[in-house]
Design an enzyme around this catalytic site. Structure first.
Site, PDB file in Angstrom:
ATOM      1  N   HIS A  48       0.871  -1.181   0.000  1.00  0.00           N
ATOM      2  CA  HIS A  48       0.000   0.000   0.000  1.00  0.00           C
ATOM      3  C   HIS A  48       0.908   1.231   0.000  1.00  0.00           C
ATOM      4  CE1 HIS A  48      -2.826   2.938   1.745  1.00  0.00           C
ATOM      5  NE2 HIS A  48      -3.801   2.130   1.390  1.00  0.00           N
TER       6      HIS A  48
ATOM      7  N   ASP B 153       3.299  -4.160   7.966  1.00  0.00           N
ATOM      8  CA  ASP B 153       2.075  -3.374   7.813  1.00  0.00           C
ATOM      9  C   ASP B 153       0.910  -4.345   8.016  1.00  0.00           C
ATOM     10  OD1 ASP B 153      -0.230  -2.211   6.890  1.00  0.00           O
ATOM     11  OD2 ASP B 153       0.649  -1.454   5.019  1.00  0.00           O
TER      12      ASP B 153
ATOM     13  N   GLN C 151      -4.337  -4.976   7.052  1.00  0.00           N
ATOM     14  CA  GLN C 151      -5.346  -5.928   6.553  1.00  0.00           C
ATOM     15  C   GLN C 151      -5.265  -7.271   7.259  1.00  0.00           C
ATOM     16  OE1 GLN C 151      -7.743  -4.956   4.801  1.00  0.00           O
ATOM     17  NE2 GLN C 151      -7.019  -3.094   3.820  1.00  0.00           N
TER      18      GLN C 151
ATOM     19  N   LYS D 221     -10.357  -0.270  10.713  1.00  0.00           N
ATOM     20  CA  LYS D 221     -10.570  -1.457   9.870  1.00  0.00           C
ATOM     21  C   LYS D 221     -10.952  -2.664  10.713  1.00  0.00           C
ATOM     22  CE  LYS D 221      -7.143   0.002   6.430  1.00  0.00           C
ATOM     23  NZ  LYS D 221      -7.909   0.507   5.296  1.00  0.00           N
TER      24      LYS D 221
ATOM     25  N   CYS E  63      -4.679   2.394  -3.674  1.00  0.00           N
ATOM     26  CA  CYS E  63      -3.408   2.895  -3.108  1.00  0.00           C
ATOM     27  C   CYS E  63      -2.298   1.866  -3.232  1.00  0.00           C
ATOM     28  CB  CYS E  63      -3.577   3.323  -1.653  1.00  0.00           C
ATOM     29  SG  CYS E  63      -4.785   4.615  -1.447  1.00  0.00           S
TER      30      CYS E  63
HETATM   31  N1  7TS Z   1      -1.698  -0.532   4.625  1.00  0.00           N
HETATM   32  C1  7TS Z   1      -2.599  -1.345   4.041  1.00  0.00           C
HETATM   33  C2  7TS Z   1      -2.200  -2.731   3.646  1.00  0.00           C
HETATM   34  C3  7TS Z   1      -3.891  -0.869   3.826  1.00  0.00           C
HETATM   35  O1  7TS Z   1      -4.775  -1.677   3.239  1.00  0.00           O
HETATM   36  C4  7TS Z   1      -4.236   0.437   4.206  1.00  0.00           C
HETATM   37  C5  7TS Z   1      -5.585   1.035   3.933  1.00  0.00           C
HETATM   38  C6  7TS Z   1      -3.266   1.227   4.844  1.00  0.00           C
HETATM   39  C7  7TS Z   1      -2.011   0.711   5.023  1.00  0.00           C
HETATM   40  C8  7TS Z   1      -3.559   2.608   5.333  1.00  0.00           C
HETATM   41  O2  7TS Z   1      -4.425   2.570   6.411  1.00  0.00           O
HETATM   42  P1  7TS Z   1      -5.006   3.933   7.031  1.00  0.00           P
HETATM   43  O3  7TS Z   1      -5.940   3.463   8.098  1.00  0.00           O
HETATM   44  O4  7TS Z   1      -3.858   4.695   7.576  1.00  0.00           O
HETATM   45  O5  7TS Z   1      -5.697   4.643   5.915  1.00  0.00           O
HETATM   46  N2  7TS Z   1      -6.240   0.443   2.841  1.00  0.00           N
HETATM   47  C9  7TS Z   1      -7.327   0.902   2.227  1.00  0.00           C
HETATM   48  C10 7TS Z   1      -7.924   0.194   1.206  1.00  0.00           C
HETATM   49  O6  7TS Z   1      -7.520  -0.891   0.797  1.00  0.00           O
HETATM   50  N3  7TS Z   1      -8.989   0.882   0.762  1.00  0.00           N
HETATM   51  O7  7TS Z   1      -9.073   2.012   1.461  1.00  0.00           O
HETATM   52  C11 7TS Z   1      -8.052   2.033   2.369  1.00  0.00           C
END
Ligand code: 7TS
Length: 405
Positions: free
Chosen positions: A121, A198, A201, A224, A364
């Site tokens: 990501h 990371d 997910q 999430k 992303c």
């Molecule tokens: N890393 C991964 C693997 C992610 O899927 C996401 C967010 C992030 C980092 C960033 O997380 P945040 O909470 O800081 O935004 N992924 C997604 C997605 O897949 N669709 O919208 C956000």
């Protein structure tokens, strides 16, 4: 009873009618929905106990501090962290990885290497790019091969004596691949590198045990995993955290301050400058308690079954291509797909018209999509409340798409 049968009534938003249809929410990877327990815990806190933390000795100040620090204990247990002072509250995964990259940047020199993968990501890429640019370090990436796995032979060639950091997604937000992070961590550690995961997910979907994962840092987001937006966790191994200088300062992250220097606070507060997300930490406690009551093994089993059902159902629809591992082995709770000749946004807009919420776009993860040779995909993703019927409604809606557009 199936997990969705047990949980659905706890999520008020699932009662919504969208475009004349009962909502089918298949966008939990972007952000999950919230059970009543989380919403009520935050309301209760604001109605009864709100104050700032770690500064006021009045009753509300003490209550808020206790609740905030109790959240740290809950998270410590949830992720199997050896110590509570290794749990740092952040604003989310992006913030946690940025905080870490800013901090580790202070230890990087020209010619050092940061190793990521092609399936990251952007939140696990851009902060490292910024850190590397500041220090004259280099970014390298482990290639993706086959149906969407990391090339572990290439990994051995890419880890060198200059590798300082290896940072890898536990679960890909596009492919659903579950990466062998413990194995990668062993190889990173053998080369003397710091292993970062990371877990955005993964944390919502599987049991975690930091003491066995062979990593030094692990970042994830509250929103999430049934919790509120605006809070995340960066877990870090104490031996490493202790020797790092904070890259961000101010507020209660100090013990004493003079005009031209400061003595920093103990862990973990040293890495938590500013008023933290207090109500969000309390919401996260409720989310973790909710997930623990369900049992993360059961959550993983439920979502694994949905992923297998979705792969099988979508892959047999003419003109639909499914990305990521196909075999019935465990995969993450996401399934990205393409409909031949149609733009992913048109697919998502059509599905929205049927009451089905999916995400379309680059998710992303642009370097990964370059590798897949597509500008975007449509993605369905699951949570504890997702039912086999939700997956079925997606599979039944897709064949009609061409006639409708
Ligand atoms: N890393 C991964 C693997 C992610 O899927 C996401 C967010 C992030 C980092 C960033 O997380 P945040 O909470 O800081 O935004 N992924 C997604 C997605 O897949 N669709 O919208 C956000």
């Amino acid at each position: 009873m199936r997990l969705d049968e047990q949980t659905r009534a706890d999520f008020p938003i699932l009662e919504r009618i969208v475009n004349g249809q009962p909502l089918v929410y298949l966008d939990s990877a972007a952000s999950s929905q919230k059970p009543r327990a989380v919403i009520e815990a935050m309301t209760r806190y604001y109605e009864r106990s709100h104050s700032n933390v770690h500064r006021s000795i009045h009753t509300l100040g003490e209550e808020a501090t206790e609740l905030y620090e109790a959240a740290r204990d809950r998270v410590q247990r949830f992720i199997g962290a050896p110590r509570r002072d290794e749990v740092i509250f952040t604003r989310g995964t992006t913030d946690g990885l940025s905080l870490l990259a800013d901090t580790l940047a202070l230890t990087l020199s020209a010619g050092d290497e940061v190793l990521v993968t092609r399936m990251e990501h952007h939140s696990n890429l851009v902060p490292w790019q910024m850190a590397a640019q500041r220090r004259g370090a280099t970014i390298k990436a482990v290639p993706v091969v086959g149906e969407g796995r990391l090339d572990l032979d290439a990994l051995d060639r890419l880890i060198t004596g200059r590798t300082r950091v290896v940072s890898v997604a536990h679960v890909s937000n596009v492919l659903g691949t579950i990466n062998p992070v413990a194995e990668i961590g062993r190889r990173a550690h053998a080369a003397g590198a710091i292993m970062v995961v990371d877990g955005a997910q993964a944390a919502p979907h599987m049991a975690l045990d930091m003491s066995r994962l062979e990593c030094d840092f692990y970042a994830f987001s509250g929103h999430k995993m049934l919790g509120p937006t605006g809070i995340g966790v960066l877990w870090g191994r104490r031996e490493i955290l202790e020797r790092l200088e904070p890259a961000r300062g101010g507020s209660e992250m100090i013990k004493q301050v003079w005009i031209d220097h400061a003595q920093y606070n103990d862990l973990p507060w040293r890495f938590e400058p500013g008023t933290p997300p207090i109500a969000e930490a309390i919401g996260l406690t409720a989310a973790v308690e909710y997930l623990e009551k369900l049992g993360m093994e059961r959550v993983a089993e439920h979502e694994g079954a949905l992923a297998a059902q979705a792969v099988e159902a979508l892959a047999t629809i003419p003109g639909v291509t499914v990305f990521g591992p196909r075999r019935a082995e465990p995969r993450g709770a996401v399934i990205a797909f393409a409909v031949e000749g149609l733009h992913p946004h048109d697919v998502a807009a059509y599905l929205d018209g049927e009451g089905i919420a999916v995400r379309a776009g680059h998710h992303c993860a642009q370097p990964l999509l370059d590798f897949l040779g597509v500008v975007g995909t449509t993605r369905a993703s699951f949570g504890v409340y997702t039912s086999p019927d939700d997956v079925d409604r997606l599979a039944r809606a897709l064949p009609g798409i061409r006639a409708a557009l």
